[in-house]
Enzyme design. Structure first.
Site, PDB file in Angstrom:
ATOM      1  N   GLY A  90       0.804  -1.208   0.000  1.00 60.58           N
ATOM      2  CA  GLY A  90       0.000   0.000   0.000  1.00 60.58           C
ATOM      3  C   GLY A  90       0.841   1.264   0.000  1.00 60.58           C
ATOM      4  N   GLY A  92       4.386   1.416  -1.020  1.00 60.00           N
ATOM      5  CA  GLY A  92       5.541   1.533  -1.915  1.00 60.00           C
ATOM      6  C   GLY A  92       5.804   0.293  -2.736  1.00 60.00           C
ATOM      7  N   ASP A 213       1.177  -4.084  12.414  1.00 60.72           N
ATOM      8  CA  ASP A 213       0.775  -4.613  11.109  1.00 60.72           C
ATOM      9  C   ASP A 213       1.347  -6.022  10.902  1.00 60.72           C
ATOM     10  OD1 ASP A 213      -0.651  -4.502   8.764  1.00 60.72           O
ATOM     11  OD2 ASP A 213       0.843  -3.322   7.668  1.00 60.72           O
TER      12      ASP A 213
END
Ligand SMILES: Nc1ncnc2c1ncn2[C@@H]1O[C@H](COP(=O)(O)OP(=O)(O)OP(=O)(O)O)[C@@H](O)[C@H]1O
Length: 366
Positions: A90, A92, A213
């Site tokens: 999302g 790079g 994450d």
């Protein structure tokens, strides 16, 4: 006689003038060509967006090599094309950067322009700058330019757990290889390695780091299939005496702990929940973001819990594990228990990551 001599002299002058004229034209042409060549040469190596920037490479083993200078890294980075791309997320695009036959890096290019994206870059630097752990991807350097930022990581030749579990490469032999590689033993070792990496962030780093994450695409595999936690773009630093950090809800759907939606607080126990989802992925071979789950209005976690409660647990186990690893059923069942502990709805009932490491290690030694 005198007239002939005069004509010869004039002819000589005219010849000299002509030669001088042709010579000057040739000289000008050569000079112009040289200038054009120089211009061409510079346009390859000097990206106007990079003017004024500087590559910073941290000192480490690979960096001691005389071939790895910031100039060489920058020069080779300028030549990266789509053919060198090894992944994208999302925030790079990731490229393989080869310096020599034996030295390569993974370069993540983050475009700039929004405070959100710049913050991602800063977070990675803040969190990863000093970290050296066998289960965390090493950050070797960075570059900041006006239009984009670059992060230079250690290259993980076996890609991500997400790739190996859910997107095996097409093609006979390679597909076979992917299946063989992710047998039960590999999955168990990946689970323990990733747990150790997250536990290090939570308990040993000062300030502590909450990753926020944790998911299979952020667990990468080195040449020995050892798990390495990566992507600290959402990471939050937390002073040791704090229990949470207030933040906006961020992360990836399917891995987010239920309390994030209510409290908006990032805690270490949120990472524990996301890690529980990764354990279910390893056990079932199913992707939490699978469209089938949205259609059924359910999630991987509720699906697995429901099937296990109905005493039909064997139906959720990845079919490629069943026959090859019948003798490992105790370990497989044990890992389901660890996963359910991590997925407790109340964060206080979840184990810490240090406890998760012990629980997983005990499955094999106990
Ligand atoms: N150091 C690395 N070595 C090898 N491959 C890498 C490396 N870092 C990233 N990749 C590959 O690039 C992919 C994209 O990584 P990236 O961190 O940009 O996005 P993501 O984690 O998949 O998604 P998002 O950033 O949106 O959460 C990874 O899934 C992995 O396959």
């Amino acid at each position: 006689m005198g007239g002939v001599h005069q004509i010869n002299t004039i002819a000589l002058y005219i010849t000299i003038c002509c030669l001088a004229f042709i010579l000057s034209k040739i000289t000008i042409a050569v000079l112009l060509y040289k200038r054009w060549r120089n211009k061409q040469h510079h346009s390859v190596h000097q990206d106007p967006h990079l003017a004024g920037g500087k590559v910073v490479m941290f000192k480490s083993g690979t960096m001691q090599s005389p071939e790895v200078t910031p100039q060489v890294v920058l020069k080779k980075t300028m030549k990266l094309t789509n053919k060198d791309m090894i992944g994208s997320g999302g925030y790079g695009t990731v490229y393989k950067l080869s310096i020599t036959e034996s030295i390569s890096f993974a370069v993540k290019r983050l475009s700039r322009g929004s405070p959100d994206r710049d913050r991602t870059f800063e977070r990675e630097l803040e969190a990863m700058g000093d970290i050296k752990h066998r289960n965390i991807v090493t950050l070797h350097g960075y570059y900041s330019a006006s239009h984009y930022n670059l992060l230079i990581y250690e290259l993980m030749p076996n890609g991500s757990l997400d790739g190996l579990l859910h997107h095996p490469k097409e093609g006979g032999e390679e597909e076979e290889l992917q299946r063989v590689v992710l047998d039960w033993d590999s999955r168990y070792r990946i689970a323990v390695g990733a747990a150790r990496g997250i536990s290090y962030l939570h308990h040993d780093c000062i300030p502590h780091i909450i990753h926020r994450d944790i998911k299979s695409s952020n667990i990468l595999l080195d040449q020995n299939m050892e798990a390495r936690v990566s992507d600290f773009g959402l990471a939050t630093l937390m002073e040791p005496d704090k229990t949470h950090v207030s933040t906006f809800v961020a992360g990836t759907f399917g891995y987010l702990p239920p309390e994030y939606f209510d409290t908006g607080k990032a805690t270490a126990k949120g990472d524990v929940y996301s890690f529980g989802v990764v354990l279910l992925e390893l056990l079932t071979g199913r992707k939490p973001t699978d469209e089938a789950f949205y259609e059924e209005g359910t999630r991987l976690v509720t699906w697995v819990k429901g099937v296990v409660e109905d005493k039909r647990g064997e139906y959720v186990i990845d079919s490629s594990l069943k026959c090859s690893s019948c003798h490992n059923m105790d370990e497989i069942n044990g890992m389901f228990e660890v996963a359910f502990a991590c997925l407790e709805p109340d964060p206080f009932n979840r184990p810490t990551m240090a406890e998760v490491v012990k629980m997983l290690e005990l499955l094999r030694c106990g």
